[in-house]
Design a protein around this motif. Structure first.
Motif, short mmCIF file in Angstrom:
data_model
loop_
_atom_site.label_atom_id
_atom_site.label_comp_id
_atom_site.label_asym_id
_atom_site.label_seq_id
_atom_site.Cartn_x
_atom_site.Cartn_y
_atom_site.Cartn_z
N LYS A 107 -65.76 54.88 104.77
CA LYS A 107 -64.65 55.32 105.62
C LYS A 107 -63.46 55.78 104.78
CE LYS A 107 -65.82 52.39 109.58
NZ LYS A 107 -65.32 51.40 110.56
N GLU A 108 -63.78 56.36 103.64
CA GLU A 108 -62.73 56.75 102.70
C GLU A 108 -61.73 57.72 103.31
OE1 GLU A 108 -65.91 56.61 102.02
OE2 GLU A 108 -66.11 55.17 100.38
N ASP A 109 -62.22 58.69 104.11
CA ASP A 109 -61.33 59.70 104.69
C ASP A 109 -60.35 59.08 105.68
OD1 ASP A 109 -62.57 61.60 103.17
OD2 ASP A 109 -63.86 62.35 104.79
N SER A 110 -60.85 58.20 106.55
CA SER A 110 -59.97 57.59 107.56
C SER A 110 -58.96 56.64 106.90
CB SER A 110 -60.80 56.83 108.60
OG SER A 110 -61.53 55.79 108.00
#
Length: 662
Positions: free
Chosen positions: A257-260
């Motif tokens: 969930k790096e982007d969020s």
């Protein structure tokens, strides 16, 4: 000239020399069988003459009287054998241990280490390392193997290999490599040997010294520490951060969930840019549960053991500033710098650095220098052949700290000497039994024995020196005598003067009767100070006070006549005071039956003068502290008078005169 003539000439020389010494330092005072020389008295006089009073007849004679009293008290303590008690010996031994410390270390080296530590404390170093493990007690073969291995790794680096990649592949420091996380789905990323930022006294001294002497980008030769051989690469060097107080907002990393996660920290940062309060953003966004309730505030910290990415922005920030989002292994952070404690001056830092150095292995450098000096001075010798004889007797039980010296073992040979005095192998064997827990599994036994023997010989030679300090250093001998006499004097003074004056209540009371005229009140007024509920109650009070002289009304009578309700109409207090004690009584004319009214802060007060009191002695309870101190002085004077009669003492007036007559 025959031998008898030579010896006789030498004897005459000694007599003549002794006579010269006696003339140069004659006896000033004799107490019992103890002589006090002119120089001994002057040394004590000068030490206590803190106000630098002139060396005239009045001052010298006055101090001599105090000195005689002091010596007589010590004489009495010795006669009572107070110097033989266990408590006295333990207390004196404790002081001696402290006083001996400067004589049992190399002060010049200690000062150099202190200055070096302060200079290094002004800088933070960021370094990476590669470790090949080998203990200090490993066998020569294992040590050589480790050394060859670290040298092979260094060749790879010199040939152009990337330090972090080589560290991940070859370093025996597990933090360099990727490793499983707390659960099977996560991996802890290795640091590639990057230790982050550190300062003085954070790491092994050998490692620290190499790092501070390297240039940025330079790789060290192999550096040996207690854990093994290191190769060190200095990545950065900055003026010291000192200690900082900062708050942060943390959005934790979640795999996949790096982007969020990045979007969430950017959103938090945008809120701050739009003027939202930092503490509010902490509550709305931070995943650090331990600091959310504190507005994100972290405890004070320095550069050491902090993630380099987290600490790096702080070097250029000012208190009140907020960083852009920064990423660490824990997630994304926004940091607010609150306060900074920079490195202090040398004088401000000295005490703390001295304490830290005392706990650090570098303190042994000063000790080693002293030991080397003492070994030469006392002609230290060691017999390695004899030392080796103990090795076959050591079994593997030593690794579990359960080895014992075999019964009947032949250990009577001399393993070392100090100033010609022999120390037997059996002595070292017993030392080995008590220190065997220092060995680690896999250590070479003979290497360990040599290491421990060095430790043993150092302790023995320092102990040998310690036992001779009084004979070697006159100033230390004088200081020890001063402490010895001081402890004896304190115990005896407590018994005969201080505690006696406090516990002897009958004696104190009797003494008070002889001096109470010295503690008199001045003229006093006895007055009733009334507080009235209102004007109506004041008028009623004044009416009764007019009748009081004839009717014999007392303040208590008047109060009972006026107070018919649960809420008092009038309250009062009676005081007996001198001028300057009570402002209202001071303002009132001191005339019997005088009544004066005062209105202040919505209060109505009336002062009525009941009596004028003549000077009289203050009760003992009121002046007990002063009387007790005077009683103590009296007891001491009587005691000293008795001691002067009990012991013989004599002053050489000619020697005394030579002190103050120029």
């Amino acid at each position: 000239m025959n031998m008898k003539s030579v010896l006789f000439s030498a004897f005459l020389f000694l007599i003549a020399f002794s006579s010269v010494v006696a003339q140069n330092d004659p006896v000033l005072l004799t107490i019992g069988n103890e002589n006090v020389t002119r120089s001994e008295f002057l040394a004590v006089y000068n030490k206590n003459n803190v106000k630098e009073e002139p060396l005239n007849e009045e001052n010298v004679k006055e101090y001599l009287e105090l000195f005689i009293n002091y010596k007589l008290k010590v004489k009495e303590a010795e006669a009572l054998m107070l110097d033989t008690s266990k408590s006295f010996k333990n207390e004196l031994a404790g002081y001696r241990k402290q006083l001996a410390q400067p004589y049992l270390s190399n002060r010049e080296v200690t000062d150099q280490l202190l200055q070096e530590a302060y200079e290094r404390s002004k800088w933070d170093i960021r370094a990476s390392h590669i470790l090949v493990k080998v203990t200090l007690n490993s066998s020569p073969a294992d040590t050589l193997k480790a050394y060859n291995k670290i040298m092979d790794i260094r060749k790879k680096l010199v040939a152009g290999g990337k330090f972090d990649e080589i560290a991940r592949k070859y370093s025996e420091d597990e933090s360099a490599k990727d490793r499983p996380g707390r659960d099977a789905s996560t991996t802890l990323k290795g640091n590639g040997g990057d230790l982050g930022y550190f300062s003085v006294l954070n790491l092994y001294y050998e490692f620290e010294t190499a790092a501070y002497n390297l240039k940025v980008g330079e790789i060290s030769k192999p550096i040996r520490t207690p854990v093994g051989y290191h190769l060190i690469l200095v990545n950065d060097r900055k003026p010291a951060l000192g200690k900082v107080q900062a708050g942060h907002i943390l959005v934790k990393t979640v795999p996949g969930k790096e982007d969020s996660i990045k979007a969430r920290i950017d959103e938090a940062y945008k809120s701050i840019l739009n003027g939202e309060d930092f503490e509010t953003v902490v509550k709305n966004y931070s995943d650090d549960k331990g600091t959310v309730s504190k507005g994100g505030m972290l405890p004070w910290f320095g550069s050491f053991r902090m993630s380099p990415a987290f600490v790096l922005p702080l070097y250029t920030m000012k208190p009140g500033e907020i960083s852009k989002p920064v990423e660490t292994d824990y997630g994304w952070h926004i940091i607010k710098l609150v306060d900074v404690k920079p490195i202090g001056t040398f004088d401000e830092s000295k005490s703390n650095l001295k304490t830290q150095i005392g706990r650090d292995k570098r303190s042994f450098i000063a000790r080693d220098k002293l030991v080397s000096k003492l070994k030469a001075e006392y002609h230290f010798t060691a017999d390695e052949k004899v030392l080796k004889e103990i090795v076959p007797l050591i079994t593997d039980s030593i690794y579990s700290a359960s080895w014992l010296v075999p019964a009947g073992a032949a250990l009577s040979k001399t393993v070392c000497t100090i100033a010609g005095e022999p120390y037997l192998l059996s002595d070292f064997a017993n030392y080995l039994v008590h220190k065997q827990s220092q060995i680690k599994q896999g250590d070479d036994k003979y290497t360990f024995v040599k290491t421990l023997f060095n430790q043993y010989s150092e302790e023995m030679i320092i102990e040998y020196e310690n036992e001779r300090l009084e004979g070697k250093y006159p100033e230390f001998k004088a200081l020890m005598k001063e402490y010895r006499d001081g402890i004896l004097l304190f115990d005896l003074m407590d018994k005969n003067v201080w505690s006696k004056a406090v516990k002897d209540t009958a004696g104190l009371k009797s003494y008070y009767e002889t001096i109470k005229e010295n503690y008199k009140y001045g003229p006093r007024a006895e007055a009733a100070i009334y507080t009235c509920k209102g004007e109506t109650e004041l008028k009623a009070l004044q009416k009764l006070l007019k009748k009081a002289p004839k009717k014999g009304y007392t303040p208590e009578t008047i109060s009972s006549m006026l107070n018919k309700d649960t809420i008092p109409a009038v309250t009062y207090q009676i005081v007996k005071v001198e001028k300057g004690v009570n402002a209202l009584v001071d303002q009132t004319p001191w005339v019997k039956n005088q009544n004066s009214v005062y209105r202040e802060n919505n209060e109505i007060k009336l002062v009525s003068v009941l009596n004028l009191l003549n000077p009289e002695p203050k009760p003992l309870q009121e002046v007990k502290g002063l009387v007790t101190a005077e009683y103590q002085n009296y007891l001491e004077q009587q005691w000293v008078k008795d001691l002067r009669n009990k012991y013989s003492w004599k002053v050489n007036d000619e020697v005394l005169k030579s002190i103050y007559v120029k």
